[in-house]
Design a protein around this motif. Sequence first.
Motif, PDB file in Angstrom:
ATOM      1  N   ASN A  19       0.844  -1.097  -0.072  1.00 17.94           N
ATOM      2  CA  ASN A  19       0.012   0.016  -0.006  1.00 17.94           C
ATOM      3  C   ASN A  19       0.917   1.108   0.146  1.00 17.94           C
ATOM      4  OD1 ASN A  19      -2.519  -1.264  -0.057  1.00 17.94           O
ATOM      5  ND2 ASN A  19      -2.375  -1.668   2.247  1.00 17.94           N
ATOM      6  N   GLY A  20       2.092   1.109   0.558  1.00 19.37           N
ATOM      7  CA  GLY A  20       2.941   2.225   0.409  1.00 19.37           C
ATOM      8  C   GLY A  20       3.725   2.607  -0.829  1.00 19.37           C
ATOM      9  N   ILE A  21       3.540   1.726  -1.659  1.00 21.81           N
ATOM     10  CA  ILE A  21       4.151   2.224  -3.057  1.00 21.81           C
ATOM     11  C   ILE A  21       3.377   3.107  -3.700  1.00 21.81           C
ATOM     12  CG2 ILE A  21       4.554   1.058  -5.387  1.00 21.81           C
ATOM     13  CD1 ILE A  21       4.656  -1.505  -3.949  1.00 21.81           C
ATOM     14  N   PRO A  22       3.906   4.077  -4.422  1.00 21.01           N
ATOM     15  CA  PRO A  22       3.101   5.013  -5.150  1.00 21.01           C
ATOM     16  C   PRO A  22       2.483   4.778  -6.371  1.00 21.01           C
ATOM     17  CG  PRO A  22       5.356   5.911  -4.703  1.00 21.01           C
ATOM     18  CD  PRO A  22       5.494   4.303  -4.281  1.00 21.01           C
ATOM     19  N   SER A  55      -2.639   2.422  -5.156  1.00 23.98           N
ATOM     20  CA  SER A  55      -3.978   2.604  -5.069  1.00 23.98           C
ATOM     21  C   SER A  55      -4.803   2.700  -6.534  1.00 23.98           C
ATOM     22  CB  SER A  55      -4.480   3.898  -4.120  1.00 23.98           C
ATOM     23  OG  SER A  55      -3.684   3.594  -2.798  1.00 23.98           O
ATOM     24  N   TYR A  56      -3.984   3.458  -7.179  1.00 23.47           N
ATOM     25  CA  TYR A  56      -4.707   3.464  -8.561  1.00 23.47           C
ATOM     26  C   TYR A  56      -5.009   2.169  -9.229  1.00 23.47           C
ATOM     27  CZ  TYR A  56      -4.980   4.609 -13.573  1.00 23.47           C
ATOM     28  OH  TYR A  56      -5.230   4.764 -14.893  1.00 23.47           O
ATOM     29  N   PHE A  57      -3.981   1.432  -9.413  1.00 24.39           N
ATOM     30  CA  PHE A  57      -3.965   0.098  -9.849  1.00 24.39           C
ATOM     31  C   PHE A  57      -4.800  -0.619  -9.176  1.00 24.39           C
ATOM     32  CE2 PHE A  57       0.653   1.564 -10.883  1.00 24.39           C
ATOM     33  CZ  PHE A  57       0.412   1.235 -12.408  1.00 24.39           C
ATOM     34  N   ARG A  58      -4.880  -0.595  -7.947  1.00 23.66           N
ATOM     35  CA  ARG A  58      -5.715  -1.565  -7.159  1.00 23.66           C
ATOM     36  C   ARG A  58      -7.342  -1.012  -7.518  1.00 23.66           C
ATOM     37  NH1 ARG A  58      -6.061  -0.897  -0.712  1.00 23.66           N
ATOM     38  NH2 ARG A  58      -6.776   1.084  -1.678  1.00 23.66           N
TER      39      ARG A  58
END
Length: 208
Positions: free
Chosen positions: A190-193, A196-199
Amino acid sequence: LVARADVVAEGAAVLVARADVVAEGAAALVARADTVAEGAATLVGRADTVAEAAADLVARADTVAEGAATLVAGAGSVAEGAERVVGRASSVAERADGLVTEAATTSRTAGELLTTYAPIAERAAPLARRFVDEFSEAEVRAAIRLVDQLPVFTEHMETDIMPILATLDHVGPDVHELLEQLKEVRQAINGIPGFSYFRRRGEREESE
């Protein structure tokens, strides 16, 4: 002398008359003697008959005595048999008494069981009726096959599954530690920039 001769003649006539009477009496006595002799002969014959009858009676008495002895011996045997029968009857009576006692105990136990299980049977009757109404023949056969497989299932349960279940108390901490590590990995992802978009994109594609 003439007078005396007349008297003697008269006396002789009287004597002759008396002699005739005596002769007649003697003849009558002789006849009676013959009759008595005949009666005596008859009595002797009857005595012989009585003696023969007495002999027959004695023989019959001997036979009766022998029969009585046989009857006495038979009565002794019958008495012994009756005593054995009485003994057997006493044994049978004792067994019957025991059976009556057991029957009374069984009856009392059956009454207690009926008292205990009658409410359960009344409550289970609707379920049993529903079981009979809803289960088909194919389902009953399948249940019978399942029951037939119970020995194999029990063997596998004892040899394969139960040992694994016995080790679960050791697996629990490892699983907990694995969950903690997965939580850390999720937090790192979740900390990867842009994750959230890809999820959200992936969720949108899944919903479409």
